[in-house]
Design an enzyme around this catalytic site. Sequence first.
Site, PDB file in Angstrom:
ATOM      1  N   LYS A   1       0.866  -1.188   0.000  1.00  7.65           N
ATOM      2  CA  LYS A   1       0.000   0.000   0.000  1.00  7.65           C
ATOM      3  C   LYS A   1       0.893   1.224   0.000  1.00  7.65           C
ATOM      4  O   LYS A   1       2.038   1.177   0.467  1.00  7.65           O
ATOM      5  CB  LYS A   1      -0.878   0.032   1.257  1.00  7.65           C
ATOM      6  CG  LYS A   1      -2.110   0.883   1.099  1.00  7.65           C
ATOM      7  CD  LYS A   1      -3.203   0.101   0.390  1.00  7.65           C
ATOM      8  CE  LYS A   1      -4.528   0.804   0.391  1.00  7.65           C
ATOM      9  NZ  LYS A   1      -5.600  -0.112  -0.009  1.00  7.65           N
TER      10      LYS A   1
HETATM   11  P1  NAD Z   1     -13.277   7.691  -2.170  1.00  8.27           P
HETATM   12  O1  NAD Z   1     -12.243   8.719  -2.067  1.00  8.27           O
HETATM   13  O2  NAD Z   1     -13.875   7.381  -3.492  1.00  8.27           O
HETATM   14  O3  NAD Z   1     -14.497   8.026  -1.168  1.00  8.27           O
HETATM   15  C1  NAD Z   1     -14.299   8.263   0.195  1.00  8.27           C
HETATM   16  C2  NAD Z   1     -15.628   8.711   0.780  1.00  8.27           C
HETATM   17  O4  NAD Z   1     -15.480   8.816   2.201  1.00  8.27           O
HETATM   18  C3  NAD Z   1     -16.098  10.072   0.291  1.00  8.27           C
HETATM   19  O5  NAD Z   1     -17.510  10.039   0.119  1.00  8.27           O
HETATM   20  C4  NAD Z   1     -15.741  10.992   1.456  1.00  8.27           C
HETATM   21  O6  NAD Z   1     -16.557  12.136   1.504  1.00  8.27           O
HETATM   22  C5  NAD Z   1     -16.024  10.069   2.613  1.00  8.27           C
HETATM   23  N1  NAD Z   1     -15.406  10.513   3.871  1.00  8.27           N
HETATM   24  C6  NAD Z   1     -14.121  10.856   4.110  1.00  8.27           C
HETATM   25  N2  NAD Z   1     -13.981  11.224   5.386  1.00  8.27           N
HETATM   26  C7  NAD Z   1     -15.202  11.081   5.971  1.00  8.27           C
HETATM   27  C8  NAD Z   1     -15.703  11.327   7.262  1.00  8.27           C
HETATM   28  N3  NAD Z   1     -14.911  11.754   8.242  1.00  8.27           N
HETATM   29  N4  NAD Z   1     -17.018  11.087   7.492  1.00  8.27           N
HETATM   30  C9  NAD Z   1     -17.828  10.642   6.522  1.00  8.27           C
HETATM   31  N5  NAD Z   1     -17.400  10.398   5.272  1.00  8.27           N
HETATM   32  C10 NAD Z   1     -16.112  10.627   5.003  1.00  8.27           C
HETATM   33  O7  NAD Z   1     -12.635   6.358  -1.524  1.00  8.27           O
HETATM   34  P2  NAD Z   1     -13.035   4.842  -1.786  1.00  8.27           P
HETATM   35  O8  NAD Z   1     -12.169   4.309  -2.866  1.00  8.27           O
HETATM   36  O9  NAD Z   1     -14.519   4.704  -1.860  1.00  8.27           O
HETATM   37  O10 NAD Z   1     -12.498   4.183  -0.427  1.00  8.27           O
HETATM   38  C11 NAD Z   1     -13.265   4.205   0.762  1.00  8.27           C
HETATM   39  C12 NAD Z   1     -12.702   3.154   1.720  1.00  8.27           C
HETATM   40  O11 NAD Z   1     -12.735   1.869   1.089  1.00  8.27           O
HETATM   41  C13 NAD Z   1     -11.243   3.354   2.132  1.00  8.27           C
HETATM   42  O12 NAD Z   1     -11.072   2.870   3.442  1.00  8.27           O
HETATM   43  C14 NAD Z   1     -10.485   2.467   1.164  1.00  8.27           C
HETATM   44  O13 NAD Z   1      -9.224   2.075   1.663  1.00  8.27           O
HETATM   45  C15 NAD Z   1     -11.440   1.296   1.080  1.00  8.27           C
HETATM   46  N6  NAD Z   1     -11.280   0.467  -0.113  1.00  8.27           N
HETATM   47  C16 NAD Z   1     -11.361   0.982  -1.357  1.00  8.27           C
HETATM   48  C17 NAD Z   1     -11.220   0.140  -2.452  1.00  8.27           C
HETATM   49  C18 NAD Z   1     -11.378   0.642  -3.873  1.00  8.27           C
HETATM   50  O14 NAD Z   1     -11.366  -0.191  -4.792  1.00  8.27           O
HETATM   51  N7  NAD Z   1     -11.547   1.919  -4.114  1.00  8.27           N
HETATM   52  C19 NAD Z   1     -10.978  -1.222  -2.270  1.00  8.27           C
HETATM   53  C20 NAD Z   1     -10.914  -1.725  -0.979  1.00  8.27           C
HETATM   54  C21 NAD Z   1     -11.079  -0.874   0.102  1.00  8.27           C
END
Ligand code: NAD
Length: 414
Positions: free
Chosen positions: A100
């Site tokens: 990561k």
């Molecule tokens: P993203 O940037 O697309 O979205 C993040 C979301 O979280 C946004 O809506 C943002 O406004 C919200 N957010 C941030 N801080 C916040 C808070 N304090 N309170 C409420 N909402 C808040 O990110 P993503 O890709 O959707 O990733 C989200 C989570 O999923 C992360 O933990 C990431 O590591 C995990 N994840 C993502 C993937 C992927 O394929 N994108 C895969 C596995 C895990």
Amino acid sequence: MLEASHHYFNEAADALDLSDQIREILLTPRRVLKVEVVTEDDEGKLLHFTGFRTQHTDVRGPYKGGLRYHPHMDEDHATALANLMTWKTAIVGVPFGGAKGGINCDPRQMSRQELDRVTRAFVKGMSGMLGPTLDIPAPDVNTNAEVMGWIMDEYSQSNGFSPGVVTGKPVDLFGSLGRDEATGRGVMYAMREALKDQGKSIAEVTVAMQGFGNVGTHAARLIAELGGKIIAVADHLGAVENQEGLDVPALIAWTAEHGTVNGFPGGAPFEGADVITWPADVLIPAALEEAITGDNAGDVRASLIVEGANGPTTPRADEILRDRGVLTVPDILANAGGVTVSYFEWAQNIQQFRWELDRVNDELEKVIVRAYADVRTVAKEKSLDMRTAAFVLAIQRVGRAAKARWPIRETVRL
Ligand code: NAD
């Protein structure tokens, strides 16, 4: 965050009776890179950030894991999240290790051109570390298909055309159909399987969701398509609720236009922090880590938590939720859909062959259903909760591969 991931690892290592030495070998990253990312902003002034990449283990295949652009990104996050990637790839059985990384920048304050330059400077800083058989990044928080396309371009300039160096690319640049929605789709499948264990179906339940980005939007859309009611959604700028169920496609369109769910006319606003304790059947944290803590876990009303985000539950919260009988599908299982379709993308790139969308989704469903069943079997056999069982299964798979590759003489229960 590192403390939490080590805590969960150690609970499983206790169940396996692993020695301290084996624990240390399995936990310690093989390589940790910190790189100065220096370039210019659009006015020609210096832009200066720090980039991180932790390569945790590659015993089961090349390092694999996302890149996060966030002001709070640091070595601790990179290492904790790299650890989780190792266990995640093992649980879904894809031939990768764990990694990561990211940059401590705020892309919301940067132009597209600045983001492109920062990304390329970071890729240069990781020179020699990346490659289709070495380390394959993917999108994470605040990175997307476009950023992955820039990484592929930068790497290919010195290594020849190499789509397999990164996944989550634009479909026009040999990304996989279905990758964009894969993590959210996997969350939906994991939720469906867990609800079966509770004797329920998606069509019968209400859902509260924190985070409405890549993971949240797709999970919400797919759950709503199956009749589930998304009744509360919070992001970092606001929150909206509707007890009759939010119109998810309309909320996605609103968010795409306004950058937040805030102000959505199809529901009422509420204090975002309350989403964790919202009266709903299912809670999906899909934002950042440490959303469910010792302070709010006692007030969680959902009977099922499906961790879309990585590390959303602190160890103290986990303990409280277990005692209260709340079923948690852990991150390393629930959000593994993304890395699964990343594997499909990588396989397609290597074969120079494209899968149809139906094939991607069908294979993804099989992988998540099988992984859920495997974890549940371990949980039943060893009388463990789903999180500890997931770690046990993953440690066994990684440990057995390590034993097969290295001359480990110690008899360990792997
Ligand atoms: P993203 O940037 O697309 O979205 C993040 C979301 O979280 C946004 O809506 C943002 O406004 C919200 N957010 C941030 N801080 C916040 C808070 N304090 N309170 C409420 N909402 C808040 O990110 P993503 O890709 O959707 O990733 C989200 C989570 O999923 C992360 O933990 C990431 O590591 C995990 N994840 C993502 C993937 C992927 O394929 N994108 C895969 C596995 C895990």
